[in-house]
Write a protein that holds these residues in place. Structure first.
Motif, PDB file in Angstrom:
ATOM      1  N   SER A 216      -2.810   3.082  -9.464  1.00  0.00           N
ATOM      2  CA  SER A 216      -4.048   3.725  -9.978  1.00  0.00           C
ATOM      3  C   SER A 216      -3.812   5.012 -10.854  1.00  0.00           C
ATOM      4  O   SER A 216      -4.534   5.506 -11.265  1.00  0.00           O
ATOM      5  CB  SER A 216      -4.681   4.217  -8.542  1.00  0.00           C
TER       6      SER A 216
ATOM      7  N   SER B   2      -1.645   4.050  -4.836  1.00  0.00           N
ATOM      8  CA  SER B   2      -2.833   4.874  -5.103  1.00  0.00           C
ATOM      9  C   SER B   2      -2.503   5.739  -6.324  1.00  0.00           C
ATOM     10  O   SER B   2      -3.520   6.445  -6.745  1.00  0.00           O
ATOM     11  CB  SER B   2      -3.596   5.236  -4.123  1.00  0.00           C
ATOM     12  N   ASP B   3      -1.534   6.343  -6.592  1.00  0.00           N
ATOM     13  CA  ASP B   3      -1.013   7.122  -7.580  1.00  0.00           C
ATOM     14  C   ASP B   3      -0.136   6.413  -8.382  1.00  0.00           C
ATOM     15  O   ASP B   3      -0.257   5.566  -8.989  1.00  0.00           O
ATOM     16  CB  ASP B   3      -0.842   8.488  -6.811  1.00  0.00           C
TER      17      ASP B   3
ATOM     18  N   TYR C  27       0.946   5.637  -1.512  1.00  0.00           N
ATOM     19  CA  TYR C  27       0.574   6.850  -2.441  1.00  0.00           C
ATOM     20  C   TYR C  27       1.349   6.720  -3.756  1.00  0.00           C
ATOM     21  O   TYR C  27       0.605   6.675  -4.675  1.00  0.00           O
ATOM     22  CB  TYR C  27       0.369   7.885  -1.708  1.00  0.00           C
TER      23      TYR C  27
ATOM     24  N   GLU D 113       0.760  -1.153  -0.048  1.00  0.00           N
ATOM     25  CA  GLU D 113      -0.007   0.000  -0.106  1.00  0.00           C
ATOM     26  C   GLU D 113       0.920   1.221   0.095  1.00  0.00           C
ATOM     27  O   GLU D 113       1.983   1.184   0.720  1.00  0.00           O
ATOM     28  CB  GLU D 113      -0.984   0.007   1.398  1.00  0.00           C
TER      29      GLU D 113
END
Length: 606
Positions: free
Chosen positions: A481, A420-421, A400, A398
């Motif tokens: 993502s 996530s980025d 960013y 996990e």
């Protein structure tokens, strides 16, 4: 205009030599770093130092001779000793000369004080000692050259502050164990340190822990030293209201460093896990950190001092990298491993679950080995300047952004990350890659004739960023993502095996670069969105970049050469609309058959 190739397929495979540069960032959370504006560069770090340079033979020597030692017996509210070098005044026991002292018993509200000549190297052996000071340090080293605190084999020892600190001299005593001088902890017993109103252990010089088992509970830093913290062959369990282990020297930029040779460190911290105002070096050991409540409490929206040594997490643009070493109630740094200067990890088993960056340096990070398990509420591994990975196994479950630095060099190792980025982000300059040039500019006259993937067009390119990503070895798997690889500057792939799986929505791309992206070796397998897609701008080996419509996750992709030999086979774990493939087995100008699910077509490698 894109040139569509007609083939007889229910699924249309469109040859799109995908190209362009920067994307529109209007609706995207900023994730870039401004270069430091400080005119003072951090001192160069000498990472050639070994355990032999950091630890003396006496640091690990726990022997003592009881026949010549001085015994101190604690008796509730006072103590007894037959030596003139021990001064007893009620519940204050003061050691005044160089010798070996064996301390046992319990002191319910008092202090053990060392106030010896500045040439004295003395040893204190705790053998079943429990000392509580309601208003100060239980053990206070005021004067000596160096104190060796040895935990007797299988002994259980305790140092407790009762919940407040009252001044007893000009020194600001704020720890249950407070030393003004060099302090070494060793032995084969255990020590529990409790400090509900301050730090656990403070050393104003060098703090060496070369053996023993320690449990530290503190409302502030667990371990705190001015010049250095050095750890080998010890077991530490720390629960801290601020940093678990903290080294800071505000007068000398070369001091305030941390060196971990071996041992086991398990820590839960409300501040940083392990933080150094200078450099940090980890040679080996087992480290497990839970910081700021973990990744689920990510600080992207709450921390304000981004990038600096006491910096928080992502919250948009970061200021310059050299921030002052201060903290306020509104700005809490919750990083796992943090160094203001460079950070080197050569081995060990490291687990970090942090609200902010898991591994962070205001200069450079070098990873030459080790096994990592990382969950981060911000960047998994972040360097303000250069991030270099040569070896190791890194699993980022996990984050960013997975790996972020101005310059990223992946030379080896086995890296698997989820972001996530962006998966990899080389951020530098003002990073306004969507302002001029842009993808539309890169398209130029279209895809007819001899156009190349990512070929330069009339629009030119943005020169606002000087970041770089170089992949020359290792295995890299990116699930992002945002952009899979975002080089705000240049991307070079010359070796290794790189796989990128990205989403099909938003302004994301498998590859995103401002200036150029070249591949001269290694294998690259990329899937993701089509709308903002780019392929390589130049290559010495074949590249196949195609649009495949909207495909579901786990749809198999198979590339075969003219002899029906399978060159690449891959099933992306996310939905995808484009496929970018390159390997030394793909030859420019030769025709290959690509199958996506049940549909296939022939394409020429560029």
């Amino acid at each position: 205009m894109k040139k569509f190739l007609s083939i007889i397929l229910v699924l249309t495979l469109i040859l799109s030599l995908l190209s362009g540069c920067g994307k529109n960032t209007e609706n995207k959370t900023p994730s870039k770093i401004q270069e430091s504006t400080s005119s003072t560069a951090p001192p160069e770090v000498d990472f050639s130092k070994t355990d032999g340079d950091m630890f003396t033979e006496r640091d690990s020597n726990t022997d003592y001779d009881e026949s010549t030692a001085v015994f101190i017996k604690l008796n509730g509210t006072t103590a007894s000793s037959s030596s003139n070098s021990v001064k007893i005044s009620g519940s204050k026991i003061t050691i005044t000369q160089e010798a070996t002292y064996i301390v046992s018993g319990e002191l319910t509200d008092g202090m053990l004080i060392v106030n010896a000549p500045d040439t004295a190297k003395l040893q204190i052996v705790l053998n079943g000692a429990k000392i509580t000071s309601k208003t100060s340090a239980a053990l206070y080293v005021l004067g000596a050259d160096k104190v060796f605190l040895t935990l007797a084999k299988e002994s259980e020892n305790t140092l407790i502050n009762g919940g407040s600190f009252a001044a007893i001299d000009e020194n600001n005593i704020d720890a249950a164990l407070f030393s003004k001088q060099d302090l070494t902890l060793n032995g084969a017993g255990s020590l529990t340190v409790t400090s509900p109103a301050g730090h656990g252990i403070v050393c104003k010089d060098d703090l060496v822990i070369a053996g023993g088992s320690y449990t530290v509970n503190s409302s502030s830093h667990g371990l705190d030293a001015n010049d250095s913290v050095r750890i080998a062959n010890a077991t530490l369990n720390i629960d801290a209201g601020k940093d678990a282990i903290h080294a800071e020297n505000s007068d000398d930029a070369s001091l305030g460093y941390i060196y971990i040779a071996s041992g086991t460190i398990k820590a839960e911290a409300e501040g940083d896990g392990i933080a150094a105002s200078a450099y940090m070096q980890i040679a080996n050991g087992k480290i497990e950190l839970l910081v700021g409540g973990g990744a689920e409490n990510g600080t992207k929206a709450s921390s304000g001092n981004y990038g600096g040594f006491m910096g928080g997490g992502h919250g948009g643009m970061r200021p310059s990298g050299n921030q002052s070493f201060t903290s306020t109630e509104d700005t809490v740094s919750m990083k796992g491993l943090k160094a203001a200067n460079s950070l080197l990890i050569s081995g060990g088993n490291i687990t970090i679950n942090s609200a902010d960056d898991s591994v962070h340096s205001d200069a450079s990070v070098i990873i030459n080995g080790g096994t990592f398990s990382i969950a981060s509420g911000d960047d998994a591994i972040h360097a303000e300047d250069t991030l270099t990975i040569t070896a190791g196994k890194i699993d980022i479950s996990e984050s960013y952004e997975g790996l972020e630095a101005l310059h990223i060099a992946v030379q080896g190792g086995d890296i698997k990350l989820k972001a996530s980025d962006d998966g990899l982000n080389a951020a530098g300059g003002t990073d306004q890659s969507g302002i001029e040039g842009g993808r539309d500019g890169m398209f130029g006259g279209g895809f007819g004739g001899g156009g190349r993937p990512g070929g330069m067009g009339a629009g030119g390119m943005s020169a606002s960023s000087n970041g770089s990503i170089k992949i020359s070895g290792g295995t890299l798997y990116i699930n992002s993502s945002g952009d899979g690889i975002d080089a705000n500057g240049t991307l070079e792939i010359s070796g290794g095996h790189t796989t990128v799986v990205g989403p099909t929505q938003g302004d994301t791309a498998t590859l995103d670069y401002d200036k150029s992206a070249t591949i001269t070796g290694g294998t690259f397998i990329g899937t993701g969105a089509q709308g903002m897609a780019q392929s390589f701008s130049d290559s010495s080996q074949g590249v196949i970049a195609i649009s495949v419509g909207s495909q579901s996750a786990n749809t198999k992709i198979v590339l075969k050469d003219k002899n029906s030999k399978t060159v690449i086979e891959h099933s992306p774990e996310l939905n995808f609309a484009v496929v970018i493939l390159s390997s030394p087995e793909i030859i420019k100008g030769e025709t290959y058959t690509i199958t996506v699910g049940s549909k296939s077509g022939e394409f020429e490698a560029n």
